[in-house]
Design a protein around this motif. Structure first.
Motif, PDB file in Angstrom:
ATOM      1  N   GLN A  79       7.549   8.726   7.987  1.00 22.05           N
ATOM      2  CA  GLN A  79       8.563   9.418   7.183  1.00 22.05           C
ATOM      3  C   GLN A  79       8.067   9.758   5.779  1.00 22.05           C
ATOM      4  O   GLN A  79       8.540  10.728   5.172  1.00 22.05           O
ATOM      5  N   GLU A  80       7.113   9.007   5.272  1.00 22.82           N
ATOM      6  CA  GLU A  80       6.599   9.263   3.926  1.00 22.82           C
ATOM      7  C   GLU A  80       5.381  10.187   3.923  1.00 22.82           C
ATOM      8  O   GLU A  80       4.699  10.343   2.907  1.00 22.82           O
ATOM      9  N   VAL A 130       0.839  -1.201   0.000  1.00 20.61           N
ATOM     10  CA  VAL A 130       0.000   0.000   0.000  1.00 20.61           C
ATOM     11  C   VAL A 130       0.872   1.247   0.000  1.00 20.61           C
ATOM     12  O   VAL A 130       0.618   2.212  -0.752  1.00 20.61           O
ATOM     13  N   LEU A 131       1.895   1.260   0.825  1.00 17.88           N
ATOM     14  CA  LEU A 131       2.804   2.409   0.883  1.00 17.88           C
ATOM     15  C   LEU A 131       3.502   2.646  -0.453  1.00 17.88           C
ATOM     16  O   LEU A 131       3.703   3.801  -0.861  1.00 17.88           O
ATOM     17  N   ASP A 132       3.865   1.589  -1.138  1.00  9.52           N
ATOM     18  CA  ASP A 132       4.509   1.732  -2.455  1.00  9.52           C
ATOM     19  C   ASP A 132       3.573   2.433  -3.439  1.00  9.52           C
ATOM     20  O   ASP A 132       3.993   3.311  -4.208  1.00  9.52           O
ATOM     21  N   ILE A 133       2.297   2.039  -3.420  1.00  7.97           N
ATOM     22  CA  ILE A 133       1.316   2.654  -4.325  1.00  7.97           C
ATOM     23  C   ILE A 133       1.120   4.126  -3.975  1.00  7.97           C
ATOM     24  O   ILE A 133       1.114   4.999  -4.859  1.00  7.97           O
ATOM     25  N   LEU A 134       0.950   4.425  -2.701  1.00  8.83           N
ATOM     26  CA  LEU A 134       0.737   5.807  -2.268  1.00  8.83           C
ATOM     27  C   LEU A 134       1.946   6.688  -2.628  1.00  8.83           C
ATOM     28  O   LEU A 134       1.779   7.842  -3.045  1.00  8.83           O
ATOM     29  N   LYS A 135       3.127   6.138  -2.473  1.00  9.25           N
ATOM     30  CA  LYS A 135       4.343   6.894  -2.812  1.00  9.25           C
ATOM     31  C   LYS A 135       4.398   7.182  -4.315  1.00  9.25           C
ATOM     32  O   LYS A 135       4.705   8.309  -4.737  1.00  9.25           O
ATOM     33  N   LYS A 136       4.107   6.179  -5.117  1.00  9.89           N
ATOM     34  CA  LYS A 136       4.120   6.346  -6.572  1.00  9.89           C
ATOM     35  C   LYS A 136       3.099   7.383  -7.018  1.00  9.89           C
ATOM     36  O   LYS A 136       3.366   8.211  -7.902  1.00  9.89           O
ATOM     37  N   LYS A 153      -5.040  -4.195  -5.607  1.00  9.51           N
ATOM     38  CA  LYS A 153      -5.430  -4.041  -7.010  1.00  9.51           C
ATOM     39  C   LYS A 153      -6.375  -2.849  -7.202  1.00  9.51           C
ATOM     40  O   LYS A 153      -6.283  -2.125  -8.196  1.00  9.51           O
ATOM     41  N   ALA A 154      -7.294  -2.669  -6.257  1.00  5.65           N
ATOM     42  CA  ALA A 154      -8.310  -1.625  -6.404  1.00  5.65           C
ATOM     43  C   ALA A 154      -7.765  -0.232  -6.119  1.00  5.65           C
ATOM     44  O   ALA A 154      -8.246   0.757  -6.693  1.00  5.65           O
ATOM     45  N   LEU A 155      -6.786  -0.127  -5.231  1.00  2.00           N
ATOM     46  CA  LEU A 155      -6.310   1.186  -4.780  1.00  2.00           C
ATOM     47  C   LEU A 155      -5.854   2.097  -5.916  1.00  2.00           C
ATOM     48  O   LEU A 155      -6.283   3.263  -5.972  1.00  2.00           O
TER      49      LEU A 155
END
Length: 276
Positions: A132-133, A100-106, A247-249
């Motif tokens: 931190q993100e 989830v964090l990877d998607i939000l960061k991207k 997948k949905a996020l």
């Protein structure tokens, strides 16, 4: 016709509002003939009460926000704001939370993670990454019991112990608390949260992603329930069904971006500090 400067806009407005050029006065006052004006009468006209000024849009929004932030229990932001707050419960873990964090960061999107104290203790590095993100960390109890069935001492311990774990991990104590299952019957949960200077945060959109929903079912719930100022409930730890959340996020984010929404943390949505 002689014009007195001391009357300024008041006399001009009065004349315009009445459609009369031979008399002056405030819009709701008794008119005075121009030829009968004296300094005393001028002062009297100036001191009369004009109609109340309506609040500007900015003033109205500020009043709405003040009302919102004064509430103890909140499930929705202002419907007049094109904002959305994504929230993720039950983490952190080292599997779905990081995805989830990877998607939000991207996508450059901020969110709020309501974490369980036992998982914070087990995975402090993931909590540090959340902080931190640029995301906010909220309290979701120590080990996810139904607090509406617990006594006051247990409820306090569940919240306080988790606050301590979060503070140990990131050096900050949260102001936001989400009871597991949203269960708060009887007033004990609300009362203990208030004693600890915390807001009780519920939601306006429940994707039910924890219940092995498909990506399409998650999106259907989102489309059905979402409105401006929405607080969207999702999860970042639990069972393998959360692969559908992952997948949905991105699809949810793209849809909201196309509609001009701003992604904010819950604290910013409701205008309160994230930490004490």
């Amino acid at each position: 016709m002689k014009i007195f400067r001391s009357l300024g806009v008041t006399l001009i407005a009065g004349a315009l509002l009445t459609g009369c050029t031979n008399y002056v006065g405030a819009a709701d006052s008794k008119l005075i003939s121009v030829k009968d004006l004296t300094q005393e009468k001028l002062l009297t006209v100036q001191d009369r009460t004009l109609p109340a000024v309506k609040l500007t849009t900015k003033d109205s929004l500020q009043a709405e926000m003040n009302t919102l932030r004064s509430r103890l229990v909140i499930s929705q932001g202002l419907s007049s704001h094109k904002q959305v707050a994504f929230t993720f419960d039950d983490g952190p873990d080292t599997h779905f939370t990081n995805q989830v964090l990877d998607i939000l960061k991207k996508e450059k999107v901020s969110a709020t993670f309501f974490v369980c104290g036992n998982n914070v203790e087990a995975h402090p590095d993931v909590v540090k990454r959340i902080d931190q993100e640029g995301h906010s960390v909220g309290n979701h109890s120590w080990n996810h019991p139904d607090l509406s069935k617990k006594d006051q001492a247990t409820v306090n311990q569940q919240i306080s112990k988790t606050n301590d774990a979060i503070q140990d991990a990131i050096g900050k104590k949260p102001t936001l608390f989400r009871p597991p299952y949203g269960a708060r019957k009887g007033g004990i949960v609300d009362g203990e949260a208030q004693k600890l200077n915390m807001k009780v945060i519920l939601w306006s959109v429940d994707t039910l992603d924890w219940n092995h929903k498909s990506k399409d079912q998650i999106m259907e719930a989102y489309h059905r329930e979402f409105k401006p100022g929405g607080i969207v409930l999702q999860h970042s730890a639990g069972n393998e069904g959360l692969k559908e959340t992952v997948k949905a996020l991105p699809e949810m984010i793209r849809d909201l971006k196309s509609k001009g929404y701003e992604f904010v943390t819950v604290d910013k949505l409701i205008g309160v500090p994230a930490y004490q």
